[in-house]
Design a protein around this motif. Structure first.
Motif, short mmCIF file in Angstrom:
data_model
loop_
_atom_site.label_atom_id
_atom_site.label_comp_id
_atom_site.label_asym_id
_atom_site.label_seq_id
_atom_site.Cartn_x
_atom_site.Cartn_y
_atom_site.Cartn_z
N LEU A 3 0.84 -1.19 0.00
CA LEU A 3 0.00 0.00 0.00
C LEU A 3 0.88 1.24 0.00
O LEU A 3 2.00 1.22 0.53
CB LEU A 3 -0.90 0.03 1.25
N ARG A 5 0.46 5.68 0.41
CA ARG A 5 -0.31 6.91 0.52
C ARG A 5 0.68 8.09 0.57
O ARG A 5 1.67 8.03 1.29
CB ARG A 5 -1.15 6.93 1.80
N PRO A 10 -4.06 7.81 -2.30
CA PRO A 10 -3.48 6.55 -2.80
C PRO A 10 -2.73 6.74 -4.12
O PRO A 10 -3.17 6.29 -5.18
CB PRO A 10 -4.72 5.67 -2.98
N GLY A 36 -4.28 -5.19 12.48
CA GLY A 36 -4.77 -3.87 12.11
C GLY A 36 -4.40 -2.75 13.04
O GLY A 36 -4.89 -1.62 12.90
N GLN A 70 -5.76 4.43 10.38
CA GLN A 70 -6.61 4.01 9.25
C GLN A 70 -5.80 3.16 8.27
O GLN A 70 -6.29 2.14 7.77
CB GLN A 70 -7.16 5.25 8.54
N PHE A 71 -4.56 3.57 8.01
CA PHE A 71 -3.68 2.82 7.13
C PHE A 71 -3.40 1.43 7.69
O PHE A 71 -3.42 0.42 6.97
CB PHE A 71 -2.38 3.60 6.95
N ALA A 73 -5.26 -0.31 9.73
CA ALA A 73 -6.46 -1.14 9.64
C ALA A 73 -6.61 -1.74 8.25
O ALA A 73 -7.02 -2.89 8.09
CB ALA A 73 -7.69 -0.31 10.00
N GLU A 74 -6.24 -0.96 7.23
CA GLU A 74 -6.32 -1.46 5.86
C GLU A 74 -5.23 -2.48 5.58
O GLU A 74 -5.46 -3.48 4.90
CB GLU A 74 -6.21 -0.29 4.88
N LEU A 75 -4.03 -2.24 6.13
CA LEU A 75 -2.91 -3.16 5.90
C LEU A 75 -3.14 -4.49 6.62
O LEU A 75 -2.82 -5.55 6.09
CB LEU A 75 -1.61 -2.51 6.38
N GLY A 76 -3.66 -4.43 7.82
CA GLY A 76 -3.95 -5.65 8.59
C GLY A 76 -2.75 -6.16 9.34
O GLY A 76 -2.68 -6.09 10.56
#
Length: 274
Positions: A3, A5, A10, A36, A70-71, A73-76
């Motif tokens: 990912l 940002r 993005p 996350g 937030q990043f 949580a998206e990455l996990g």
């Protein structure tokens, strides 16, 4: 999962006038992400805030913290590399009073370190590259890592998992990508970092939380190379892998001792405050 940002967007582009690229004018944090959640996050934010203050880079830490969460949580699961530069500027060293900082978040998989590093210990490579002394930058995780690049280029043998770095006075400072601790006489010793070196977040966690939980005194001071060779236990640490015992350096050997094992055990316990 990769990912990226830039300033919350993005995208994978950056201005060629960014001062992080031109001068290494910025800071970074390498943050372990689990379930996350950014781990040791308050320590990462504290170090970043101190670095921005010393370099006089304006940074809204509260907003940035939300962006990182937030990043994460998206990455996990994996690693988030957070980079904050002074932003784009015109040619010349003088920073612009109106420059807006650039925020970069890069997500990647966690490094696949061998389990044997933590279990059996590692061998250190004795790096010839010496750390320069600059008190204004000491402790900071700034973007200029050329000393570490040169040091890491000194070996390619996989038998060495890490390298030992000293300053020009020969004092023991740290690993190429880790901090170093000695165990001697029932106490922990780690290098004083007012001249050079990086003040790692795992180092801070051990000094301020883990060692006190075990009743271990910690002494932060200059460490002579000969003192390292005659100490009882040695280990390295960073925020991604925790603690690796050191078993060998330049023909010298140490056991994987009980103090190192106790510290590893405490770090392995679940934490309610990532």
């Amino acid at each position: 999962m990769n990912l990226c940002r830039v300033n919350g967007q993005p995208v994978e582009v950056l201005s060629v006038q960014d001062r992080g690229l031109a001068y290494g004018d910025g800071l970074f944090e390498t943050i372990r992400i689990a379930a996350g959640q950014p781990q040791l996050f308050e320590r990462h934010l504290q170090r970043l805030g101190q670095g921005c203050s010393r370099l006089r880079i304006p940074c809204d830490l509260d907003a940035l913290a939300g962006e990182v969460r937030q990043f994460a949580a998206e990455l996990g699961t994996g690693v988030a590399k957070l980079i904050v530069t002074r932003g784009a500027g015109q040619r010349g060293y003088a920073p612009s009073a109106t420059a807006a900082p650039t925020r970069i978040l890069l997500g990647s998989a966690a490094p696949d370190y061998p389990a044997s590093h933590a279990r059996d210990g590692i061998q250190l490579f004795p790096c010839a590259t010496r750390l320069a002394e600059q008190p204004l930058l000491a402790g900071l995780k700034h973007l200029n890592r050329l000393e570490q690049v040169l040091a890491r280029a000194e070996w390619s043998d996989p038998a060495f998992a890490e390298g030992l770095m000293r300053d020009h006075g020969g004092r023991v400072v740290e690993g190429v990508f880790s901090n170093l601790f000695l165990v001697r006489g029932g106490r922990l010793l780690t290098a004083e970092l007012s001249r050079c070196g990086v003040a790692g977040v795992m180092r801070a966690q051990i000094i301020e939380s883990v060692a006190p939980a075990l009743g271990l005194p910690v002494e932060v001071r200059d460490i002579d190379y000969q003192e390292l060779l005659v100490t009882e236990e040695v280990f390295t640490c960073n925020s991604l892998y925790g603690i690796w015992p050191v078993r060998a350096l330049a023909g010298h050997h140490w056991p994987v001792g009980p103090v190192t094992r106790k510290l590893q055990a405490v770090l392995a316990e679940p934490s309610s405050d990532p």
